[in-house]
Scaffold this active site. Structure first.
Site, mmCIF file in Angstrom:
data_model
loop_
_atom_site.group_PDB
_atom_site.id
_atom_site.type_symbol
_atom_site.label_atom_id
_atom_site.label_comp_id
_atom_site.label_asym_id
_atom_site.label_seq_id
_atom_site.Cartn_x
_atom_site.Cartn_y
_atom_site.Cartn_z
ATOM 1 N N GLY A 8 0.836 -1.193 0.000
ATOM 2 C CA GLY A 8 0.000 0.000 0.000
ATOM 3 C C GLY A 8 0.870 1.242 0.000
ATOM 4 O O GLY A 8 1.829 1.334 0.783
ATOM 5 N N GLY A 10 -0.344 4.625 0.087
ATOM 6 C CA GLY A 10 -0.993 5.852 0.527
ATOM 7 C C GLY A 10 -0.179 6.505 1.631
ATOM 8 O O GLY A 10 0.983 6.144 1.879
ATOM 9 N N ALA A 12 -0.268 6.319 4.925
ATOM 10 C CA ALA A 12 0.210 5.433 5.991
ATOM 11 C C ALA A 12 1.389 4.598 5.521
ATOM 12 O O ALA A 12 2.374 4.416 6.250
ATOM 13 C CB ALA A 12 -0.927 4.529 6.465
ATOM 14 N N GLY A 13 1.312 4.077 4.303
ATOM 15 C CA GLY A 13 2.392 3.269 3.766
ATOM 16 C C GLY A 13 3.662 4.071 3.565
ATOM 17 O O GLY A 13 4.769 3.597 3.868
ATOM 18 N N ARG A 266 -19.726 13.523 13.399
ATOM 19 C CA ARG A 266 -20.202 13.142 12.071
ATOM 20 C C ARG A 266 -21.403 12.208 12.097
ATOM 21 O O ARG A 266 -22.293 12.316 11.259
ATOM 22 C CB ARG A 266 -19.056 12.508 11.279
ATOM 23 C CG ARG A 266 -18.048 13.523 10.797
ATOM 24 C CD ARG A 266 -16.935 12.864 10.011
ATOM 25 N NE ARG A 266 -16.005 13.880 9.526
ATOM 26 C CZ ARG A 266 -14.874 13.601 8.904
ATOM 27 N NH1 ARG A 266 -14.526 12.339 8.686
ATOM 28 N NH2 ARG A 266 -14.075 14.566 8.489
ATOM 29 N N GLU A 350 -5.979 3.141 7.513
ATOM 30 C CA GLU A 350 -7.402 2.800 7.574
ATOM 31 C C GLU A 350 -7.651 1.297 7.625
ATOM 32 O O GLU A 350 -8.701 0.865 8.097
ATOM 33 C CB GLU A 350 -8.132 3.419 6.386
ATOM 34 C CG GLU A 350 -9.646 3.441 6.545
ATOM 35 C CD GLU A 350 -10.348 4.199 5.442
ATOM 36 O OE1 GLU A 350 -11.598 4.100 5.365
ATOM 37 O OE2 GLU A 350 -9.677 4.897 4.651
ATOM 38 N N ARG A 361 -15.141 8.153 14.105
ATOM 39 C CA ARG A 361 -13.883 8.907 14.043
ATOM 40 C C ARG A 361 -14.119 10.400 14.138
ATOM 41 O O ARG A 361 -14.996 10.948 13.479
ATOM 42 C CB ARG A 361 -13.141 8.579 12.741
ATOM 43 C CG ARG A 361 -11.838 9.376 12.585
ATOM 44 C CD ARG A 361 -11.067 8.962 11.363
ATOM 45 N NE ARG A 361 -11.741 9.259 10.119
ATOM 46 C CZ ARG A 361 -11.756 10.447 9.521
ATOM 47 N NH1 ARG A 361 -11.162 11.489 10.101
ATOM 48 N NH2 ARG A 361 -12.369 10.625 8.366
ATOM 49 N N SER A 366 -7.781 11.324 11.027
ATOM 50 C CA SER A 366 -7.300 10.253 10.141
ATOM 51 C C SER A 366 -5.877 10.533 9.664
ATOM 52 O O SER A 366 -5.014 9.647 9.709
ATOM 53 C CB SER A 366 -8.240 10.057 8.949
ATOM 54 O OG SER A 366 -8.313 11.221 8.157
ATOM 55 N N LEU A 367 -5.609 11.756 9.180
ATOM 56 C CA LEU A 367 -4.242 12.088 8.785
ATOM 57 C C LEU A 367 -3.302 12.043 9.985
ATOM 58 O O LEU A 367 -2.154 11.601 9.873
ATOM 59 C CB LEU A 367 -4.198 13.471 8.125
ATOM 60 C CG LEU A 367 -4.875 13.611 6.763
ATOM 61 C CD1 LEU A 367 -4.739 15.039 6.245
ATOM 62 C CD2 LEU A 367 -4.307 12.633 5.757
#
Length: 533
Positions: A8, A10, A12-13, A266, A350, A361, A366-367
């Site tokens: 991956g 993205g 995180a990777g 949310r 994720e 969340r 997330s970032l």
């Protein structure tokens, strides 16, 4: 030198790749697409961190815990929030072009569920600019990328419960290859594309890493919790960032009246929109009062997306919106070292469940999570790989997966799996979406199990080897069906309402289940599920 395989590419990777590289490991990043096409690019609103005296880390922890609705782990949330300022400073140091306030400091906005403006942002392109910055750093570091590699399975030694690497379909050639490694990090993203056209996710978010992990013996946690973003474009489900509401945008019903707190968590806002759409037929996002100059400078992407996909200009027009599936809170269960229940198999981003988001969340986390835990994960994987080099043992996974790919070509295509995929997306949106009940969930489970039986009759029409995207999409569909069963079984088991999981037949939170996580795994191919603290 130890070798770390990251699957991956993205955010995180890439953070994990830089961290593992800095720790002295040889790093290979394998990905089915190009790094800059990752879902991270759609994280628009910002990255939470307490940088000023008007806010406190304790408030950030409290907001995250409150949003998690009793399922967040306080110690892991504290770990993330305490390292948030350092994470933002690190991003700044590697060149992420944050927006600035009049004093030249990193600009911050308030997102839903936050008690103060703490989301550090780069216009409304924060995730995209982070992704490009990370990729540049990885290229400078000489990290090896293998793009166009579609993950098939993890290679594991079942006697020692140890990962040895992974097998991939090389999309360009149609060949199957293996990559051996001393440690493997899964950073494959979420499973939001199960909802198809009702999702803000790209078609790449098919949950391949989670499906491979559970087949390899890893445990998944809290898979029933899928966050619906309140404001996606009505026709296309393209995300309109929370930054629009953070800047002062209003939600209006069909009568052009405000009806909810736009900056509530949310899950609360999304359900309020769902209910209002049922009553009045339409809900709009209104940012016209912010003015063209502000929108052009602070929200340029939101304006362009509305113009391109819906043919409207938010400077002058109301934006017709709906809630859409956005983020997977559930994922591969990992410990404080970011390692799964399979030795040497780590997960981040994720696809992982660090128990920091719980049942819902907090916007802007997330970032933050992918940077904080990406740095931690890369370091821990490198340490593990150095201390526990993988044995060079024989393993049949490559042969099995080569035979699988060949065998799929002999599947008939009496049934169009694209039609079944669309059907799955629609029934998920209607029955495993914002509002659920036992009858609807069990009907979906029956449909999924019928699809599982029919899969050998849904083979790809394209029988070629070279660049066969039809084959890739068929295997992705198989992964979606595998995960869909897990999600629905978890949703049926959790007879309560909590965060993003709302059951009309059990609308209250069950405090006897406080802190209980839905854990799923497979034994001899059979799905098992339980609640665990």
């Amino acid at each position: 030198m130890s070798k770390v395989l990251i699957i991956g590419s993205g955010g995180a990777g890439l953070v994990s790749a830089l961290s593992a590289h800095e720790s002295g490991a040889e790093v290979i990043v394998a990905s089915k697409t190009l790094p800059t096409r990752s879902q991270t690019s759609m994280a628009q609103g910002g990255m939470n961190a307490v940088l000023g005296t008007e806010d406190t880390i304790e408030n950030h922890i409290s907001d995250t815990l409150n949003s998690s609705a009793g399922l967040g782990d306080e110690s892991r949330i504290a770990f993330m929030c305490e390292r948030a300022p350092e994470a933002v400073r690190w991003c700044n140091s590697i060149g992420l072009p944050f927006s600035r306030n009049e004093s030249g400091e990193i600009a911050r906005r308030r997102l839903g569920g936050a008690s103060a403006p703490r989301a550090c942002y780069a216009q409304d392109y924060t995730g995209l600019k982070l992704l490009h910055t990370l990729y540049d750093q990885c290229l400078k570091a000489g990290i090896e990328f293998k793009n166009g590699r579609f993950l098939l399975n993890l290679i594991t030694d079942h006697e020692t419960n140890r990962v040895l690497g992974a097998t991939f379909l090389v999309i360009e050639t149609g060949e199957v290859e293996e990559i051996r490694a001393d440690a493997v990090i899964l950073a494959t993203g979420g499973y939001g594309n199960l909802y198809g056209k009702h999702s803000t996710n790209s078609v790449q978010a098919s949950g391949d890493g989670l499906a491979a992990a559970v087949r390899a013996g890893a445990r998944l946690a809290d898979m029933e919790f899928v966050q619906f973003h309140p404001t996606a474009l009505k026709g296309s489900s393209i995300l309109i960032s929370e930054s629009a509401r953070g800047a002062g945008g209003h939600l209006l019903n069909a009568n052009k009246e405000r009806f909810t707190d736009e900056l509530a968590p949310r899950d609360v806002v999304a359900r309020a929109i769902h209910d209002e759409m049922a009553k009045s037929g339409a809900v709009y996002l209104d940012i016209r009062h912010l003015g063209e100059e502000f929108i052009t400078h602070e929200l340029p992407q939101e304006r362009k997306l509305a113009q391109i996909y819906e043919g409207i200009d938010p400077v002058h027009d109301l934006i017709l919106i709906k809630p859409s599936a956005h983020y997977s809170m559930g994922g591969i269960e990992v410990n404080t070292q970011c390692m799964s229940s399979v030795q040497g198999l780590f997960a981040v981003g994720e696809c992982a469940n660090h128990k920091t988001h719980g049942a819902n969340r907090l916007g802007g986390n997330s970032l933050l999570e992918l940077v904080v835990f990406g740095r931690e994960c890369g370091n821990k994987a490198s340490e593990y790989a150095d201390m526990h080099p993988a044995p060079a043992v024989e393993n049949s996974q490559l042969v099995k997966d080569t035979n699988f790919v060949r065998g799929v070509m002999y599947f008939t295509n009496q049934i169009d799996f694209y039609q079944k995929q669309e059907m799955l997306a629609n029934i998920f949106y209607n029955n495993v979406g914002l509002v659920r009940d036992d009858m609807g969930l069990k009907a979906v489970l029956g449909a999924i199990r019928q699809m599982q039986k029919e899969l050998p009759f849904m083979g790809p029409r394209d029988k070629s080897k070279i660049c066969n995207t039809n084959l890739v999409e068929f295997i992705e569909f198989g992964n979606k069906i595998e995960l869909a069963e897990i999600i629905v079984v978890c949703a049926i088991s959790r007879v309560e309402s909590r965060g993003a999981h709302y059951r009309v037949d059990a609308p209250q939170r069950n405090d006897r289940m406080f802190g209980a996580h839905t854990i799923t795994w497979k034994e001899d191919g059979v799905l098992c599920a339980d609640f665990m603290q």
